[in-house]
Design a protein around this motif. Sequence first.
Motif, PDB file in Angstrom:
ATOM      1  N   PRO A   4       0.808  -1.213   0.000  1.00 59.05           N
ATOM      2  CA  PRO A   4       0.000   0.000   0.000  1.00 59.05           C
ATOM      3  C   PRO A   4       0.846   1.271   0.000  1.00 59.05           C
ATOM      4  O   PRO A   4       1.952   1.296   0.507  1.00 59.05           O
ATOM      5  CB  PRO A   4      -0.789  -0.114   1.304  1.00 59.05           C
ATOM      6  CG  PRO A   4       0.070  -0.933   2.205  1.00 59.05           C
ATOM      7  CD  PRO A   4       0.800  -1.892   1.311  1.00 59.05           C
ATOM      8  N   ILE A   5       0.287   2.303  -0.615  1.00 61.54           N
ATOM      9  CA  ILE A   5       0.914   3.617  -0.578  1.00 61.54           C
ATOM     10  C   ILE A   5       0.253   4.391   0.559  1.00 61.54           C
ATOM     11  O   ILE A   5      -0.966   4.482   0.614  1.00 61.54           O
ATOM     12  CB  ILE A   5       0.700   4.357  -1.915  1.00 61.54           C
ATOM     13  CG1 ILE A   5       1.318   3.546  -3.048  1.00 61.54           C
ATOM     14  CG2 ILE A   5       1.320   5.747  -1.854  1.00 61.54           C
ATOM     15  CD1 ILE A   5       0.951   4.051  -4.424  1.00 61.54           C
ATOM     16  N   ARG A  73      -8.646  14.182   3.356  1.00 64.07           N
ATOM     17  CA  ARG A  73      -7.496  13.776   2.567  1.00 64.07           C
ATOM     18  C   ARG A  73      -7.412  12.264   2.417  1.00 64.07           C
ATOM     19  O   ARG A  73      -7.971  11.504   3.203  1.00 64.07           O
ATOM     20  CB  ARG A  73      -6.212  14.303   3.213  1.00 64.07           C
ATOM     21  CG  ARG A  73      -5.945  13.741   4.599  1.00 64.07           C
ATOM     22  CD  ARG A  73      -4.736  14.421   5.203  1.00 64.07           C
ATOM     23  NE  ARG A  73      -4.272  13.762   6.413  1.00 64.07           N
ATOM     24  CZ  ARG A  73      -3.408  12.749   6.412  1.00 64.07           C
ATOM     25  NH1 ARG A  73      -2.927  12.286   5.290  1.00 64.07           N
ATOM     26  NH2 ARG A  73      -3.033  12.188   7.550  1.00 64.07           N
ATOM     27  N   CYS A  74      -6.674  11.860   1.399  1.00 59.72           N
ATOM     28  CA  CYS A  74      -6.422  10.447   1.164  1.00 59.72           C
ATOM     29  C   CYS A  74      -5.323  10.002   2.130  1.00 59.72           C
ATOM     30  O   CYS A  74      -4.307  10.678   2.269  1.00 59.72           O
ATOM     31  CB  CYS A  74      -5.987  10.256  -0.284  1.00 59.72           C
ATOM     32  SG  CYS A  74      -5.684   8.545  -0.708  1.00 59.72           S
ATOM     33  N   THR A  75      -5.555   8.902   2.832  1.00 62.86           N
ATOM     34  CA  THR A  75      -4.560   8.464   3.813  1.00 62.86           C
ATOM     35  C   THR A  75      -3.805   7.223   3.368  1.00 62.86           C
ATOM     36  O   THR A  75      -2.698   6.973   3.809  1.00 62.86           O
ATOM     37  CB  THR A  75      -5.236   8.154   5.169  1.00 62.86           C
ATOM     38  OG1 THR A  75      -6.327   7.261   4.962  1.00 62.86           O
ATOM     39  CG2 THR A  75      -5.737   9.434   5.815  1.00 62.86           C
ATOM     40  N   ARG A  76      -4.407   6.448   2.471  1.00 65.51           N
ATOM     41  CA  ARG A  76      -3.771   5.188   2.084  1.00 65.51           C
ATOM     42  C   ARG A  76      -4.448   4.637   0.835  1.00 65.51           C
ATOM     43  O   ARG A  76      -5.651   4.783   0.666  1.00 65.51           O
ATOM     44  CB  ARG A  76      -3.922   4.207   3.255  1.00 65.51           C
ATOM     45  CG  ARG A  76      -3.363   2.814   3.038  1.00 65.51           C
ATOM     46  CD  ARG A  76      -3.748   2.000   4.281  1.00 65.51           C
ATOM     47  NE  ARG A  76      -3.533   0.596   4.122  1.00 65.51           N
ATOM     48  CZ  ARG A  76      -2.590  -0.093   4.809  1.00 65.51           C
ATOM     49  NH1 ARG A  76      -1.829   0.506   5.664  1.00 65.51           N
ATOM     50  NH2 ARG A  76      -2.468  -1.380   4.611  1.00 65.51           N
ATOM     51  N   VAL A  77      -3.644   4.021  -0.022  1.00 60.78           N
ATOM     52  CA  VAL A  77      -4.190   3.333  -1.180  1.00 60.78           C
ATOM     53  C   VAL A  77      -3.628   1.927  -1.175  1.00 60.78           C
ATOM     54  O   VAL A  77      -2.422   1.739  -1.100  1.00 60.78           O
ATOM     55  CB  VAL A  77      -3.796   4.029  -2.503  1.00 60.78           C
ATOM     56  CG1 VAL A  77      -4.423   3.299  -3.699  1.00 60.78           C
ATOM     57  CG2 VAL A  77      -4.233   5.488  -2.508  1.00 60.78           C
ATOM     58  N   GLU A  78      -4.514   0.958  -1.201  1.00 62.58           N
ATOM     59  CA  GLU A  78      -4.031  -0.411  -1.209  1.00 62.58           C
ATOM     60  C   GLU A  78      -4.649  -1.212  -2.343  1.00 62.58           C
ATOM     61  O   GLU A  78      -5.725  -0.887  -2.836  1.00 62.58           O
ATOM     62  CB  GLU A  78      -4.291  -1.087   0.141  1.00 62.58           C
ATOM     63  CG  GLU A  78      -5.755  -1.161   0.524  1.00 62.58           C
ATOM     64  CD  GLU A  78      -5.933  -1.739   1.930  1.00 62.58           C
ATOM     65  OE1 GLU A  78      -5.827  -2.960   2.066  1.00 62.58           O
ATOM     66  OE2 GLU A  78      -6.166  -0.960   2.876  1.00 62.58           O
ATOM     67  N   THR A  80      -6.209  -4.670  -3.496  1.00 66.30           N
ATOM     68  CA  THR A  80      -6.855  -5.796  -2.859  1.00 66.30           C
ATOM     69  C   THR A  80      -7.725  -6.518  -3.888  1.00 66.30           C
ATOM     70  O   THR A  80      -7.777  -6.124  -5.043  1.00 66.30           O
ATOM     71  CB  THR A  80      -7.677  -5.324  -1.625  1.00 66.30           C
ATOM     72  OG1 THR A  80      -8.209  -6.451  -0.951  1.00 66.30           O
ATOM     73  CG2 THR A  80      -8.790  -4.386  -2.019  1.00 66.30           C
ATOM     74  N   THR A  81      -8.370  -7.572  -3.486  1.00 68.24           N
ATOM     75  CA  THR A  81      -9.306  -8.241  -4.382  1.00 68.24           C
ATOM     76  C   THR A  81     -10.632  -8.358  -3.666  1.00 68.24           C
ATOM     77  O   THR A  81     -10.678  -8.395  -2.434  1.00 68.24           O
ATOM     78  CB  THR A  81      -8.840  -9.677  -4.745  1.00 68.24           C
ATOM     79  OG1 THR A  81      -8.601 -10.401  -3.548  1.00 68.24           O
ATOM     80  CG2 THR A  81      -7.592  -9.652  -5.600  1.00 68.24           C
ATOM     81  N   MET A  82     -11.693  -8.370  -4.436  1.00 61.14           N
ATOM     82  CA  MET A  82     -12.987  -8.607  -3.827  1.00 61.14           C
ATOM     83  C   MET A  82     -13.882  -9.376  -4.785  1.00 61.14           C
ATOM     84  O   MET A  82     -13.628  -9.404  -5.984  1.00 61.14           O
ATOM     85  CB  MET A  82     -13.623  -7.299  -3.372  1.00 61.14           C
ATOM     86  CG  MET A  82     -14.040  -6.352  -4.459  1.00 61.14           C
ATOM     87  SD  MET A  82     -14.812  -4.937  -3.712  1.00 61.14           S
ATOM     88  CE  MET A  82     -16.211  -5.690  -2.857  1.00 61.14           C
ATOM     89  N   PRO A  83     -14.927 -10.025  -4.242  1.00 60.48           N
ATOM     90  CA  PRO A  83     -15.801 -10.808  -5.106  1.00 60.48           C
ATOM     91  C   PRO A  83     -16.403  -9.951  -6.212  1.00 60.48           C
ATOM     92  O   PRO A  83     -16.941  -8.873  -5.951  1.00 60.48           O
ATOM     93  CB  PRO A  83     -16.883 -11.321  -4.148  1.00 60.48           C
ATOM     94  CG  PRO A  83     -16.238 -11.289  -2.789  1.00 60.48           C
ATOM     95  CD  PRO A  83     -15.292 -10.115  -2.827  1.00 60.48           C
ATOM     96  N   SER A  84     -16.296 -10.419  -7.457  1.00 61.50           N
ATOM     97  CA  SER A  84     -16.743  -9.636  -8.619  1.00 61.50           C
ATOM     98  C   SER A  84     -18.216  -9.266  -8.548  1.00 61.50           C
ATOM     99  O   SER A  84     -18.598  -8.153  -8.907  1.00 61.50           O
ATOM    100  CB  SER A  84     -16.481 -10.417  -9.905  1.00 61.50           C
ATOM    101  OG  SER A  84     -15.115 -10.703 -10.012  1.00 61.50           O
ATOM    102  N   ASP A  85     -19.052 -10.214  -8.083  1.00 60.93           N
ATOM    103  CA  ASP A  85     -20.496  -9.920  -8.100  1.00 60.93           C
ATOM    104  C   ASP A  85     -20.854  -8.823  -7.096  1.00 60.93           C
ATOM    105  O   ASP A  85     -21.681  -7.961  -7.376  1.00 60.93           O
ATOM    106  CB  ASP A  85     -21.329 -11.192  -7.873  1.00 60.93           C
ATOM    107  CG  ASP A  85     -20.900 -11.969  -6.635  1.00 60.93           C
ATOM    108  OD1 ASP A  85     -19.794 -11.721  -6.124  1.00 60.93           O
ATOM    109  OD2 ASP A  85     -21.680 -12.819  -6.184  1.00 60.93           O
TER     110      ASP A  85
END
Length: 101
Positions: A4-5, A73-78, A80-85
């Motif tokens: 993550p950034i 403000r933006c604190t973090r960008v990560e 990840t994966t999640m279920p498509s549906d």
Amino acid sequence: MEFPIEFPKCPQCGSKDTVCRQACENEPSVPKGTFVSLEKRLTPIQDFSKISTPTTRVLMRHYDTCAKCGLDRCTRVEKTTMPSDILMKMMGMTPQTPHRR
Ligand SMILES: [Zn+2]
């Protein structure tokens, strides 16, 4: 670029304190050191028309409010994966469920 950034400091005042972190400080259900944020936004980084996998790669952007100056403000960008549906439903799309016979 490594994920993550993280953006620990407020670009405006340099404070590391965020409203959500302050609010969760004495919350017993949140273990110390857990990353918390007020708002999470998801952006798929896979082409939707080519998604045939049960999970989709997404960028999750965390947003919070600076506890000192109030800047959102933006604190973090990560990544990840999640279920498509679930993702498609969240984005107002109808998932194409394969017909099984
Ligand atoms: Zn600030």
